[in-house]
Design a protein around this motif. Structure first.
Motif, PDB file in Angstrom:
ATOM      1  N   ASP A 133       0.851  -1.258  -0.091  1.00  0.00           N
ATOM      2  CA  ASP A 133       0.142  -0.104   0.033  1.00  0.00           C
ATOM      3  C   ASP A 133       0.921   1.383  -0.023  1.00  0.00           C
ATOM      4  N   ALA A 134       0.127   2.573  -0.234  1.00  0.00           N
ATOM      5  CA  ALA A 134       0.977   3.560  -0.435  1.00  0.00           C
ATOM      6  C   ALA A 134       1.852   4.099   0.607  1.00  0.00           C
ATOM      7  N   GLU A 135       1.055   3.948   1.956  1.00  0.00           N
ATOM      8  CA  GLU A 135       1.906   4.326   3.104  1.00  0.00           C
ATOM      9  C   GLU A 135       3.143   3.746   3.345  1.00  0.00           C
ATOM     10  N   ILE A 136       3.413   2.197   2.995  1.00  0.00           N
ATOM     11  CA  ILE A 136       4.767   1.701   3.213  1.00  0.00           C
ATOM     12  C   ILE A 136       5.747   2.148   2.291  1.00  0.00           C
ATOM     13  N   ARG A 137       4.960   2.179   0.699  1.00  0.00           N
ATOM     14  CA  ARG A 137       5.706   2.902  -0.286  1.00  0.00           C
ATOM     15  C   ARG A 137       6.389   4.141  -0.103  1.00  0.00           C
ATOM     16  N   ASP A 138       5.742   4.961   0.504  1.00  0.00           N
ATOM     17  CA  ASP A 138       6.245   6.420   0.911  1.00  0.00           C
ATOM     18  C   ASP A 138       7.115   6.497   1.845  1.00  0.00           C
ATOM     19  N   VAL A 139       7.046   5.468   2.863  1.00  0.00           N
ATOM     20  CA  VAL A 139       8.120   5.394   3.818  1.00  0.00           C
ATOM     21  C   VAL A 139       9.315   5.063   3.144  1.00  0.00           C
ATOM     22  N   PHE A 140       9.399   4.033   2.371  1.00  0.00           N
ATOM     23  CA  PHE A 140      10.767   3.747   1.712  1.00  0.00           C
ATOM     24  C   PHE A 140      11.259   4.411   0.822  1.00  0.00           C
ATOM     25  N   ASP A 141      10.418   5.280   0.119  1.00  0.00           N
ATOM     26  CA  ASP A 141      10.642   6.567  -0.892  1.00  0.00           C
ATOM     27  C   ASP A 141      11.382   7.568  -0.082  1.00  0.00           C
ATOM     28  N   ASP A 142      11.024   7.892   0.904  1.00  0.00           N
ATOM     29  CA  ASP A 142      11.290   8.906   1.767  1.00  0.00           C
ATOM     30  C   ASP A 142      12.875   8.662   2.504  1.00  0.00           C
ATOM     31  N   VAL A 143      12.966   7.413   2.899  1.00  0.00           N
ATOM     32  CA  VAL A 143      14.175   6.997   3.222  1.00  0.00           C
ATOM     33  C   VAL A 143      15.331   6.691   2.104  1.00  0.00           C
ATOM     34  N   ARG A 144      14.869   6.104   1.022  1.00  0.00           N
ATOM     35  CA  ARG A 144      15.883   6.121  -0.460  1.00  0.00           C
ATOM     36  C   ARG A 144      16.418   7.326  -0.898  1.00  0.00           C
ATOM     37  N   ALA A 145      15.497   8.283  -0.520  1.00  0.00           N
ATOM     38  CA  ALA A 145      15.957   9.870  -1.134  1.00  0.00           C
ATOM     39  C   ALA A 145      16.922  10.526  -0.267  1.00  0.00           C
ATOM     40  N   ARG A 146      16.932  10.071   0.989  1.00  0.00           N
ATOM     41  CA  ARG A 146      17.830  10.823   1.935  1.00  0.00           C
ATOM     42  C   ARG A 146      18.859  10.103   2.530  1.00  0.00           C
ATOM     43  N   VAL A 147      19.050   8.709   2.235  1.00  0.00           N
ATOM     44  CA  VAL A 147      20.005   7.845   3.139  1.00  0.00           C
ATOM     45  C   VAL A 147      21.399   8.233   2.687  1.00  0.00           C
ATOM     46  N   LEU A 148      21.744   8.570   1.602  1.00  0.00           N
ATOM     47  CA  LEU A 148      23.078   8.899   1.342  1.00  0.00           C
ATOM     48  C   LEU A 148      23.399  10.679   1.451  1.00  0.00           C
ATOM     49  N   PRO A 149      22.313  11.437   0.954  1.00  0.00           N
ATOM     50  CA  PRO A 149      22.597  12.704   0.936  1.00  0.00           C
ATOM     51  C   PRO A 149      22.573  13.312   2.493  1.00  0.00           C
ATOM     52  N   GLU A 150      22.042  12.709   3.144  1.00  0.00           N
ATOM     53  CA  GLU A 150      22.191  13.164   4.811  1.00  0.00           C
ATOM     54  C   GLU A 150      23.004  12.398   5.555  1.00  0.00           C
ATOM     55  N   ALA A 151      23.538  11.339   5.176  1.00  0.00           N
ATOM     56  CA  ALA A 151      24.600  10.518   5.872  1.00  0.00           C
ATOM     57  C   ALA A 151      25.674  11.346   6.387  1.00  0.00           C
ATOM     58  N   PRO A 152      26.289  11.160   7.655  1.00  0.00           N
ATOM     59  CA  PRO A 152      27.417  11.831   7.988  1.00  0.00           C
ATOM     60  C   PRO A 152      28.657  11.528   7.182  1.00  0.00           C
ATOM     61  N   GLU A 153      29.460  12.364   7.131  1.00  0.00           N
ATOM     62  CA  GLU A 153      30.437  12.217   5.920  1.00  0.00           C
ATOM     63  C   GLU A 153      31.177  11.041   5.903  1.00  0.00           C
ATOM     64  N   GLY A 154      31.853  10.685   7.272  1.00  0.00           N
ATOM     65  CA  GLY A 154      32.633   9.397   7.467  1.00  0.00           C
ATOM     66  C   GLY A 154      31.612   8.207   6.907  1.00  0.00           C
ATOM     67  N   LEU A 155      30.316   8.307   7.168  1.00  0.00           N
ATOM     68  CA  LEU A 155      29.476   7.037   6.631  1.00  0.00           C
ATOM     69  C   LEU A 155      29.276   7.084   5.134  1.00  0.00           C
ATOM     70  N   ARG A 156      28.998   8.232   4.725  1.00  0.00           N
ATOM     71  CA  ARG A 156      28.906   8.487   3.425  1.00  0.00           C
ATOM     72  C   ARG A 156      30.240   7.903   2.583  1.00  0.00           C
ATOM     73  N   ARG A 157      31.261   8.403   3.010  1.00  0.00           N
ATOM     74  CA  ARG A 157      32.650   7.849   2.277  1.00  0.00           C
ATOM     75  C   ARG A 157      32.723   6.384   2.360  1.00  0.00           C
ATOM     76  N   GLY A 158      32.416   5.667   3.546  1.00  0.00           N
ATOM     77  CA  GLY A 158      32.641   4.406   3.820  1.00  0.00           C
ATOM     78  C   GLY A 158      31.675   3.474   3.435  1.00  0.00           C
TER      79      GLY A 158
END
Length: 423
Positions: free
Chosen positions: A187-212
């Motif tokens: 359903d849309a509620e769960i897909r929206d949660v995944f879309d939100d996390v996917r869009a932010r997971v790398l751009p908002e990661a701390p620099e060390g984690l983003r590089r690793g």
């Protein structure tokens, strides 16, 4: 007992070790454009057939016993007899994990051994469907499947790929049912949660984690992989940090979705933050996750059973998985390997499955338990599998194999299927 007596006689009176050496040579000898090499292969094949003919002539079911002796050692043959006596039927589908099951970075240079591929080819030729069941992306699986088994088998209509741990199923040769994107049924509620996390997971990661870290190229699941050798200290450090980060990002996305679903825009969470409740929820679900949260200083002293119902209702549908020094992942609990396997079997037309389920992880354990609960198969695991997976296998048929030696179990089941024909 007559059948056991015949197998005793087979391995006591014949040089089955030598027979298997000839069979292995004939099976996996590489194609070489050389007259001398071809003559060598032909000579070995003639000797193989001569030795098989001796067995064929001395046993009433000579062909069966010759093939069993040529491919299974003594222990494997007697294990096959025990399994056939216990279940009274042959395996009619293979359900196989790939990484650290069919292949192992530690023992086989991360390639599926040639003898394993050859046995899989023999199962295919015998009409046994193959379901490759993995957390990998479809493109990765298709690539090594075609390279290892050949395009003809992959596109035969008798092979299916359950990928991303059950978010999609690919079964070439079945028209509109060839590719099924199971995540589109959420359903849309769960897909929206995944879309939100996917869009932010790398751009908002701390620099060390983003590089690793990097994201595995999934269609739906969100999987953070280390930019270091799997199993190394740096990989472990990175994935531990990635797990905490993913849980917190998921908490924020779920909190946002819950607020949006309320008419008044507010949701009561008993005075705690959504992040604390989410950490407590997954710590209560998995002792490994709790251990990582504790070691990272992120474990809240909250009873997981007291998480507010609106939040629990959403988190109960989302899986957070931790694979030590390998991956941290968010997936849907409504989509797992069991769901994918059931859909694959439906497309393949396996109405009454009795499967060999091979795997090493918690996601494979779900399939093993499904098979056990439905009298639908046998479980096997490598010696380095997760503790819960090993315990299940040891409590059922004890089919535990050495790292990189999945072929041993496949040969046992091959022998079991041959012996089942005698009924």
């Amino acid at each position: 007992m007559e059948r056991y007596d015949l197998v005793y006689r087979l391995y006591d009176e014949y040089d089955t070790d030598r027979l298997r050496e000839y069979q292995a040579f004939v099976d996996v000898f590489p194609a070489i454009d050389s007259r001398v090499a071809l003559e060598h292969w032909q000579g070995a094949n003639e000797e193989l057939e001569r030795r098989k003919d001796e067995i064929r002539g001395d046993f009433a079911a000579g062909e069966t016993f010759a093939e069993v002796a040529a491919r299974a050692d003594r222990d494997q043959a007697f294990t096959a007899l025990d399994l056939e006596a216990k279940y009274g039927r042959a395996v009619n589908v293979l359900v196989l994990d790939v990484d650290e099951t069919l292949r192992s970075a530690g023992g086989t240079d991360n390639e599926i051994p040639r003898d394993t591929l050859h046995v899989l080819t023999e199962f295919h030729e015998a009409g046994v469907p193959i379901v490759i069941c993995t957390g990998q992306t479809l493109e990765n699986v298709k690539g090594f499947a075609i390279q290892g088994l050949g395009s003809e088998i992959v596109h035969s209509g008798n092979l299916s790929i359950v990928y991303e741990a059950g978010t999609g199923v690919f079964t070439p040769g079945h028209g509109a049912d060839t590719k099924q994107l199971l995540y589109e049924e959420l359903d849309a509620e769960i897909r929206d949660v995944f879309d939100d996390v996917r869009a932010r997971v790398l751009p908002e990661a701390p620099e060390g984690l983003r590089r690793g870290c990097h994201l595995q190229g999934n269609e739906f699941n969100i999987t953070m992989k280390p930019n270091y050798e799997t199993g190394s200290a740096k990989a472990r450090e990175t994935i531990d940090a990635a797990l905490v980060y993913l849980i917190d990002l998921l908490a924020d996305a779920v909190g946002t979705a819950l607020e949006a679903s309320r008419d008044d825009g507010e949701i009561e969470l008993a005075g705690e933050t959504v992040t604390d409740w989410t950490r407590a929820f997954y710590a209560d679900q998995d002792p490994e996750i709790r251990s990582v949260l504790e070691s990272e200083g992120g474990y809240p002293d909250i009873d997981g059973d007291a998480v507010p119902e609106p939040l629990t209702a959403v988190l109960d549908r989302i899986d957070v998985a931790y694979y030590e020094a390998d991956a941290a992942e968010i997936g849907s609990l409504e989509l797992n390997k069991v769901v994918g396997v059931e859909r694959a079997l439906d497309v393949l037309g396996v109405d009454d499955p009795f499967s060999l389920v091979m795997g090493d992880s918690k996601s494979d354990l779900r399939v093993m338990k499904w098979a056990d609960e439905h009298d639908a198969g046998i479980a096997a695991a490598p010696e380095h599998a997760s503790q819960d997976t090993l315990e299940h296998v040891l409590e059922t048929d004890e089919l535990v194999f050495d790292r990189g030696k999945s072929v041993d179990v496949l040969r046992t089941i091959y022998a079991m299927n041959r012996l089942a024909r005698l009924d």
